[in-house]
Scaffold this motif. Structure first.
Motif, PDB file in Angstrom:
ATOM      1  N   LEU A  69       0.827  -1.207   0.000  1.00 39.41           N
ATOM      2  CA  LEU A  69       0.000   0.000   0.000  1.00 39.41           C
ATOM      3  C   LEU A  69       0.859   1.254   0.000  1.00 39.41           C
ATOM      4  CD1 LEU A  69      -3.065  -0.154   2.395  1.00 39.41           C
ATOM      5  CD2 LEU A  69      -2.998   0.210  -0.057  1.00 39.41           C
ATOM      6  N   ILE A  70       1.978   1.197   0.749  1.00 40.48           N
ATOM      7  CA  ILE A  70       2.742   2.432   0.884  1.00 40.48           C
ATOM      8  C   ILE A  70       3.860   2.536  -0.138  1.00 40.48           C
ATOM      9  CG2 ILE A  70       2.209   2.791   3.308  1.00 40.48           C
ATOM     10  CD1 ILE A  70       4.689   1.429   4.090  1.00 40.48           C
ATOM     11  N   GLN A  71       3.995   1.541  -1.012  1.00 39.45           N
ATOM     12  CA  GLN A  71       4.902   1.715  -2.145  1.00 39.45           C
ATOM     13  C   GLN A  71       4.489   2.982  -2.870  1.00 39.45           C
ATOM     14  OE1 GLN A  71       7.508  -0.015  -3.549  1.00 39.45           O
ATOM     15  NE2 GLN A  71       7.504  -1.294  -1.719  1.00 39.45           N
ATOM     16  N   PRO A  72       5.380   3.945  -2.962  1.00 41.71           N
ATOM     17  CA  PRO A  72       4.968   5.169  -3.643  1.00 41.71           C
ATOM     18  C   PRO A  72       4.602   4.875  -5.088  1.00 41.71           C
ATOM     19  CG  PRO A  72       7.312   5.162  -3.160  1.00 41.71           C
ATOM     20  CD  PRO A  72       6.723   4.015  -2.437  1.00 41.71           C
ATOM     21  N   GLU A  73       3.474   5.381  -5.484  1.00 38.37           N
ATOM     22  CA  GLU A  73       3.079   5.196  -6.864  1.00 38.37           C
ATOM     23  C   GLU A  73       3.861   6.169  -7.739  1.00 38.37           C
ATOM     24  OE1 GLU A  73      -1.150   5.564  -7.486  1.00 38.37           O
ATOM     25  OE2 GLU A  73      -1.433   4.287  -5.716  1.00 38.37           O
ATOM     26  N   VAL A  74       4.214   5.703  -8.916  1.00 39.42           N
ATOM     27  CA  VAL A  74       4.923   6.604  -9.824  1.00 39.42           C
ATOM     28  C   VAL A  74       3.868   7.422 -10.563  1.00 39.42           C
ATOM     29  CG1 VAL A  74       6.661   6.766 -11.624  1.00 39.42           C
ATOM     30  CG2 VAL A  74       6.664   4.833 -10.048  1.00 39.42           C
ATOM     31  N   GLU A  75       3.702   8.608 -10.063  1.00 34.17           N
ATOM     32  CA  GLU A  75       2.697   9.457 -10.684  1.00 34.17           C
ATOM     33  C   GLU A  75       3.391  10.407 -11.646  1.00 34.17           C
ATOM     34  OE1 GLU A  75      -0.053  11.654  -8.178  1.00 34.17           O
ATOM     35  OE2 GLU A  75      -0.010   9.938  -6.811  1.00 34.17           O
ATOM     36  N   GLU A  76       2.649  10.837 -12.593  1.00 37.25           N
ATOM     37  CA  GLU A  76       3.212  11.830 -13.482  1.00 37.25           C
ATOM     38  C   GLU A  76       3.209  13.176 -12.764  1.00 37.25           C
ATOM     39  OE1 GLU A  76       2.260  13.044 -17.877  1.00 37.25           O
ATOM     40  OE2 GLU A  76       2.049  10.881 -17.554  1.00 37.25           O
ATOM     41  N   ILE A  77       4.380  13.745 -12.661  1.00 39.92           N
ATOM     42  CA  ILE A  77       4.446  14.993 -11.922  1.00 39.92           C
ATOM     43  C   ILE A  77       4.148  16.145 -12.875  1.00 39.92           C
ATOM     44  CG2 ILE A  77       5.987  16.519 -10.658  1.00 39.92           C
ATOM     45  CD1 ILE A  77       7.401  13.825  -9.776  1.00 39.92           C
ATOM     46  N   GLN A  78       3.123  16.894 -12.552  1.00 43.33           N
ATOM     47  CA  GLN A  78       2.730  17.953 -13.476  1.00 43.33           C
ATOM     48  C   GLN A  78       3.228  19.312 -13.022  1.00 43.33           C
ATOM     49  OE1 GLN A  78      -1.449  17.142 -13.677  1.00 43.33           O
ATOM     50  NE2 GLN A  78      -1.186  15.900 -15.504  1.00 43.33           N
ATOM     51  N   GLN A  79       2.816  19.688 -11.865  1.00 43.11           N
ATOM     52  CA  GLN A  79       3.186  21.021 -11.403  1.00 43.11           C
ATOM     53  C   GLN A  79       3.358  20.960  -9.899  1.00 43.11           C
ATOM     54  OE1 GLN A  79       3.131  24.445 -12.970  1.00 43.11           O
ATOM     55  NE2 GLN A  79       4.042  24.902 -10.986  1.00 43.11           N
ATOM     56  N   ILE A  80       4.558  21.231  -9.448  1.00 41.20           N
ATOM     57  CA  ILE A  80       4.787  21.213  -8.006  1.00 41.20           C
ATOM     58  C   ILE A  80       5.201  22.608  -7.567  1.00 41.20           C
ATOM     59  CG2 ILE A  80       6.006  20.062  -6.150  1.00 41.20           C
ATOM     60  CD1 ILE A  80       7.036  18.118  -8.403  1.00 41.20           C
ATOM     61  N   ASP A  81       4.491  23.067  -6.558  1.00 40.56           N
ATOM     62  CA  ASP A  81       4.905  24.325  -5.957  1.00 40.56           C
ATOM     63  C   ASP A  81       5.859  24.010  -4.821  1.00 40.56           C
ATOM     64  OD1 ASP A  81       3.418  25.770  -7.666  1.00 40.56           O
ATOM     65  OD2 ASP A  81       1.725  26.091  -6.294  1.00 40.56           O
ATOM     66  N   VAL A  82       7.020  24.614  -4.888  1.00 36.93           N
ATOM     67  CA  VAL A  82       8.010  24.356  -3.845  1.00 36.93           C
ATOM     68  C   VAL A  82       8.353  25.675  -3.179  1.00 36.93           C
ATOM     69  CG1 VAL A  82      10.309  23.493  -3.341  1.00 36.93           C
ATOM     70  CG2 VAL A  82       8.946  22.428  -5.144  1.00 36.93           C
ATOM     71  N   ALA A  83       8.131  25.714  -1.869  1.00 39.46           N
ATOM     72  CA  ALA A  83       8.489  26.931  -1.138  1.00 39.46           C
ATOM     73  C   ALA A  83       9.978  26.905  -0.829  1.00 39.46           C
ATOM     74  CB  ALA A  83       7.675  27.019   0.145  1.00 39.46           C
ATOM     75  N   VAL A  84      10.586  28.057  -0.919  1.00 43.78           N
ATOM     76  CA  VAL A  84      12.022  28.126  -0.655  1.00 43.78           C
ATOM     77  C   VAL A  84      12.278  29.265   0.320  1.00 43.78           C
ATOM     78  CG1 VAL A  84      14.299  28.545  -1.648  1.00 43.78           C
ATOM     79  CG2 VAL A  84      12.593  27.254  -2.936  1.00 43.78           C
ATOM     80  N   LEU A  85      13.074  28.975   1.338  1.00 39.29           N
ATOM     81  CA  LEU A  85      13.507  30.040   2.239  1.00 39.29           C
ATOM     82  C   LEU A  85      15.012  30.165   2.087  1.00 39.29           C
ATOM     83  CD1 LEU A  85      12.799  32.023   4.550  1.00 39.29           C
ATOM     84  CD2 LEU A  85      13.428  30.179   6.135  1.00 39.29           C
ATOM     85  N   ASN A  86      15.424  31.328   1.758  1.00 36.49           N
ATOM     86  CA  ASN A  86      16.850  31.541   1.525  1.00 36.49           C
ATOM     87  C   ASN A  86      17.470  32.244   2.723  1.00 36.49           C
ATOM     88  OD1 ASN A  86      19.361  31.996   0.592  1.00 36.49           O
ATOM     89  ND2 ASN A  86      18.754  33.483  -0.999  1.00 36.49           N
TER      90      ASN A  86
END
Ligand SMILES: Nc1ncnc2c1ncn2[C@@H]1O[C@H](COP(=O)(O)OP(=O)(O)O)[C@@H](O)[C@H]1O
Ligand SMILES: [Mg+2]
Lengths: 249, 439
Positions: free
Chosen positions: B43-60
């Motif tokens: 169940l917890i095997q990560p599914e290989v999903e198609e990654i479309q758009q990921i918002d990534v927050a960045v703190l510099n």
């Protein structure tokens, strides 16, 4: 108090089935009384009413004056009931079983030990009492449950077909135990049987029951004389013929 | 002599001498847990999903300028966009500390990933030292089931390669190739229910927790079936052997007989519960040591359940066991003999297991108060849902479900007592048969 067991016009319906249809009989103290009749005659139903298990549709049954419905709890202190075809807990040993059953009746440890000892003797199973009940033969089981019913020295023992299905050796043992024990301690016994021949040996008095009705009653001797028969089986056949003279038409 | 004690003693003796029950209580867990483990890990095997758009927050937090240069570089942005990654620079939102960033992420459920460029980032890059970037992953769901570990590694891979390119093109083309290949390293931090698990990737956290989430209902269901089967068989066998008929003519209260049966069954299932938990403990210890030894140095994963959760779960389990002991007794009363009692409970097992597992999970996807309450009317499903509600911190619903369970228990108790104290205990079966033949 005239009779130990006093049954008065007992009727029991199961839905539309009339299992017991106006039965009356009385049993004296210390008497061994037999209800005999074919399968389905209503013997078990009658005994179950006496044993406070079923509620009669109408009529009354009293044991030592206590009504089996109204005073059921008091009746349960007086009687000991052996169900038809009774088994025991397969995963207990014979000892376990006797001990378990005695613990409901015995007032203290000493009495319990006494009862279990007596039950062990009555059963005649000896060392086999240490084995699990599932290893017992049918005859051994019956001896055990009969011993259980009698070891408490009840005032009234209600035994439903105590010898049914047993081979001759076990049947004789059971018969003898019932007779001897009842005589020794003045126990009143009401038993049932569909074997009309054997009841002659055990019972002081019998009632022949057919289709929920008592069709004849008396000591085996009286009945044989009255119907001019060799044995109770013949008595039964003649009674049935007299009962329904129209059935041949 | 105390008749109640005598009955309880007899019940336990009988069960302990029964090989089948012993198997269910003691051996089954040993066989079951490995299967359970396989099931959960699939169940917890990560599914290989198609990654479309990921918002990534960045703190510099970089004291130097390199991080800022990289993050604001147009070609870098374009390259990331092509990989489906959009950076949201928290510094531009006037967030300048790690704790502020974490708070912001907690309240912003659309963002899951936060990368923190450390103060010494420029220094590290210039001196060819691997820079440690903290990669926060926020699990916003109350019940983590499948968390996509791959998102993190995917994003980090992209960022890593962009930084490598940037170093070659703009800083030091002659840098050590080993360093160029691996200029940064990520320290995973998973945030779940306000708690930070440093060094623990989200997939693992979700795995361990979903194991725990599955575990409690699984154990409860097994116990439910165990107790239902054992009381049904016990009553049916007492009918078959006529021992019940004998007991009913003894000078003992019939409610005592019933109580003895229930208490005996509950004691057996508590023994079962203990053996299941011990088995589970051994099992989880072994998989933890083999699979996650290094990461567990962080020692940050504790139990998903708090102490009060566990207390509540025990209460739920207990009520549920009592209810199902009664259901078993009723099944036994209706059964012709032990064989048919066994058949009835056996036939029920599959559907009970399926319903009790699938329904709650299905409902969690679209939770509505009414459906949750409706489904909780089913006595096998209610404990599972109750536990889910507990974890989801839906305390009102939890209390409602407990109330439903208690009411059901009381109704069943009165029904069973009614059956036991009248002649129905002996005649029910035949009535049932007649109805069937009439129909
Ligand atoms: N619990 C019951 N429900 C319905 N019918 C029953 C029940 N017990 C007995 N009967 C019916 O009542 C009649 C008398 O049965 P029973 O008293 O067992 O006879 P006996 O013991 O003389 O063989 C039979 O026709 C039987 O089918
Ligand atoms: Mg009979």
């Amino acid at each position: 108090m005239k009779y130990v067991v006093d049954v008065e016009d007992l009727v029991k319906f199961f839905g539309k089935i009339r299992a017991v249809d106006g039965i009356s009989f009385q049993v004296h103290e210390g008497e061994i009384f037999g209800l005999i009749g074919p399968n389905g005659a209503g013997k078990t139903t009658t005994l179950r009413i006496l044993a406070t298990l079923l509620i009669p549709t109408s009529g009354h049954a009293r044991i030592y004056g206590y009504d089996v419905v109204e005073d059921a709890e008091k009746v349960r202190y007086i009687i000991s009931y052996l169900p038809e075809d009774a088994g025991a807990y397969n995963r207990l040993t014979g000892w376990d079983y006797l001990q378990f059953m005695a613990s409901f009746v015995a007032k203290n440890k000493k009495e319990l030990e006494q009862m279990v000892k007596e039950g062990a003797e009555l059963s005649g199973l000896g060392d086999r009492l240490r084995d699990l009940i599932k290893t017992y033969s049918k005859g051994m089981k019956r001896r055990l449950v009969l011993a259980r019913a009698l070891m408490v020295r009840p005032k009234v023992a209600i035994l439903d077909e105590p010898t049914a299905g047993l081979d001759i050796i076990h049947a004789v043992h059971v018969r003898n135990i019932i007779r001897e024990y009842a005589r020794k301690y003045g126990i009143t016994v009401v038993l049932s049987s569909h074997n009309m021949l054997e009841v002659e040996y055990i019972c002081d008095r019998v009632a022949i029951i057919n289709k929920g009705k008592i069709v004849a009653e008396g000591t085996p001797k009286e009945l044989k004389e009255e119907y001019n028969a060799e044995n109770l089986e013949e008595v039964f056949i003649r009674v049935i013929k007299n009962e329904s003279p129209t059935s041949h038409n | 002599m105390n008749p109640l004690l005598a009955i309880i003693k007899k019940e336990i003796k009988e069960v302990l001498r029964d090989k089948n029950t012993l198997f269910g209580v003691i051996l089954l867990p040993i066989i079951l847990f490995p299967m359970l483990g396989l099931f959960v890990s699939s169940l917890i095997q990560p599914e290989v999903e198609e990654i479309q758009q990921i918002d990534v927050a960045v703190l510099n937090l970089d004291a130097g300028t390199i991080a800022k240069e990289i993050l604001s570089n147009d070609t870098v942005r374009q390259a990331l966009n092509q990989s489906g990654i959009r950076l949201i620079i928290l510094n531009n939102l006037n967030i300048h500390t790690e704790s502020d960033a974490v708070e912001y992420m907690k309240s912003n459920t659309s963002l899951r990933l936060l990368l923190i460029f450390p103060e010494n980032f420029s220094f590290c890059i210039r001196n060819q030292i691997i820079a440690i970037i903290e990669a926060y992953y926020f699990i916003h769901e109350n019940i983590p089931m499948q968390e996509d570990t791959q998102i993190i590694s995917y994003v980090l891979e992209q960022i890593k390669s962009i930084i490598s390119t940037y170093i070659i093109q703009n800083i030091n083309p002659n840098a050590n190739p080993v360093f160029i290949q691996n200029p940064i390293s990520a320290l995973p931090v998973t945030v779940y229910r306000g708690k930070e698990y440093k060094g623990v990737p989200p997939g693992m956290l979700a795995g361990v927790f979903s194991f725990q989430i599955m575990f409690a209902p699984m154990i409860i269901l097994l116990l439910i079936m165990l107790i239902m089967n054992s009381t049904a068989m016990s009553v049916a066998s007492e009918k078959e052997q006529k021992t019940l008929e004998t007991l009913l003519t003894l000078p003992v209260k019939r409610t005592t007989l019933l109580l003895g049966k229930i208490i005996g069954a509950v004691i057996i299932s508590i023994l079962g519960l203990i053996s299941y938990i011990v088995g589970f403990k051994f099992y989880i210890d072994s998989i933890m040591h083999s699979a996650y030894e290094e990461v567990f140095v962080a020692e940050s994963i504790t139990s998903l359940f708090t102490l009060s959760d566990i207390v509540f779960i025990i209460i739920v389990t207990f009520i549920s066991l009592l209810t199902n002991a009664l259901i078993g007794i009723i099944i036994g009363t209706f059964s012709e003999d032990t064989k048919s009692a066994g058949t009835i409970t056996g036939v029920l097992f599959g559907p009970i297991f399926a319903i009790s597992f699938l329904l709650p999970f299905a409902i969690l996807r679209t939770p509505s108060m009414l459906t949750i309450i409706g489904v909780s009317l089913i006595p096998f499903v209610s404990p599972v849902i109750a536990i889910f509600m507990l974890l989801a911190r839906e305390y009102l619903l939890f209390v409602i479900i407990i109330a439903i369970m208690i009411v059901e228990f009381i109704i069943l108790l009165f029904t069973t007592a009614k059956i036991y104290t009248t002649e129905k205990i002996l005649t029910l079966r035949i009535k049932l048969r007649r109805k069937r033949s009439e129909a």
